[in-house]
Design an enzyme around this catalytic site. Sequence first.
Site, short mmCIF file in Angstrom:
data_model
loop_
_atom_site.label_atom_id
_atom_site.label_comp_id
_atom_site.label_asym_id
_atom_site.label_seq_id
_atom_site.Cartn_x
_atom_site.Cartn_y
_atom_site.Cartn_z
N HIS A 21 36.78 45.39 40.33
CA HIS A 21 37.81 46.53 41.28
C HIS A 21 37.23 47.83 41.58
O HIS A 21 37.21 48.17 42.44
CB HIS A 21 39.06 46.55 40.48
N LYS A 45 55.44 37.58 37.40
CA LYS A 45 54.35 37.38 36.70
C LYS A 45 54.25 37.91 35.35
O LYS A 45 54.55 39.17 35.47
CB LYS A 45 53.14 37.91 37.37
N ARG A 94 34.61 37.37 46.26
CA ARG A 94 33.51 37.04 45.20
C ARG A 94 33.01 35.72 45.57
O ARG A 94 31.63 35.69 45.46
CB ARG A 94 34.26 36.90 43.77
N SER A 132 40.31 39.51 36.21
CA SER A 132 41.34 39.86 35.24
C SER A 132 41.75 38.59 34.53
O SER A 132 42.07 38.70 33.32
CB SER A 132 42.61 40.38 36.10
P1 ADP Z 1 45.44 39.58 42.81
O1 ADP Z 1 46.53 39.37 41.85
O2 ADP Z 1 45.78 39.73 44.30
O3 ADP Z 1 44.21 38.50 42.91
P2 ADP Z 1 43.53 41.14 41.71
O4 ADP Z 1 43.79 42.64 41.16
O5 ADP Z 1 42.94 40.24 40.63
O6 ADP Z 1 44.56 40.94 42.46
O7 ADP Z 1 42.32 41.47 42.96
C1 ADP Z 1 42.69 42.20 43.99
C2 ADP Z 1 41.71 42.18 45.01
O8 ADP Z 1 40.44 42.45 44.41
C3 ADP Z 1 41.24 40.73 45.50
O9 ADP Z 1 40.90 40.90 47.14
C4 ADP Z 1 40.10 40.41 44.77
O10 ADP Z 1 39.26 39.33 45.70
C5 ADP Z 1 39.30 41.44 44.53
N1 ADP Z 1 38.46 41.30 43.33
C6 ADP Z 1 38.80 40.89 42.28
N2 ADP Z 1 37.89 40.93 41.21
C7 ADP Z 1 36.66 41.32 41.85
C8 ADP Z 1 35.42 41.78 41.52
N3 ADP Z 1 34.78 41.37 40.55
N4 ADP Z 1 34.55 42.18 42.70
C9 ADP Z 1 34.89 42.36 43.94
N5 ADP Z 1 36.28 42.37 44.27
C10 ADP Z 1 37.29 41.77 43.32
#
Ligand code: ADP
Length: 168
Positions: A21, A45, A94, A132
Site C-alpha cells: 500500500h 467486516k 498485483r 493484508s
Molecule cells: P480492499 O479491502 O479494497 O481490498 P486493500 O486495502 O486490501 O483494500 O487494498 C486497497 C487497494 O490496494 C486495492 O486496489 C489493492 O489491489 C491494492 N493493493 C493491496 N496490496 C497491494 C500491494 N501489495 N501492492 C500494490 N497494490 C496493493
Amino acid sequence: MPSRHLIAIYPGSFDPLTNGHLDLISRGCRLVDRLIVAILDNTQKQALFSVAERIDMLRETTANLANVEVDSFHGLLVDYAARREANAILRGIRAISDYETELQMALVNRRMRPETETIFLMAREEYSFISSRMIKEIITLDGDVSSFVPQPVAGRLRTKFPADSKIK
Ligand code: ADP
C-alpha cells in the site's frame, strides 16, 4: 473544460497497512495534486485495527508526503468522491485475480459517476505478493511480519500481540 487540478482517492481497508500500500501511495502522490487515502469504514467486516488506529498509522507513515491526506468514509465510494470533489480513484493491481474485481468495480463506479476516472498502478514486483489478508494469517500463526509492513504498523502489532516476540 475539465479541471486540471487532479484530486485522487486511494480507497481501501488498510487492515493493516502494508509496504505494498505504502509503495502505491508514494508512487501515486507524485502523479496527482492531492491524494486522499480513504479508509472504508465497513462495520460488517471484522477488523484487526479500528478505523482510528488505521488513521493514526497511515498518518504517521505518510507524514513526509506533503500532498497526502488520510480520511475515512462510509457508504458508496462515488458519493464520497463527489463530496471531496475528487476526479480520480487510485487502485493497485498485483495479479490477474485483482484485475477481475478491479475491472468490475471501475466499470460500476464509472457508470455511477463518469467524471471520476480510475487510475491503476501495477504493484512493484517485490510487493506483489503482499496482502493484508496474508499479514493477518501470518500473525494468527505467530509469524514475523516486520518485513511486510511499515515500522509504525509493526510497532502496533507488537503492542496488540505482546505474546508474539517474533514481531521485531
Ligand atoms: P480492499 O479491502 O479494497 O481490498 P486493500 O486495502 O486490501 O483494500 O487494498 C486497497 C487497494 O490496494 C486495492 O486496489 C489493492 O489491489 C491494492 N493493493 C493491496 N496490496 C497491494 C500491494 N501489495 N501492492 C500494490 N497494490 C496493493
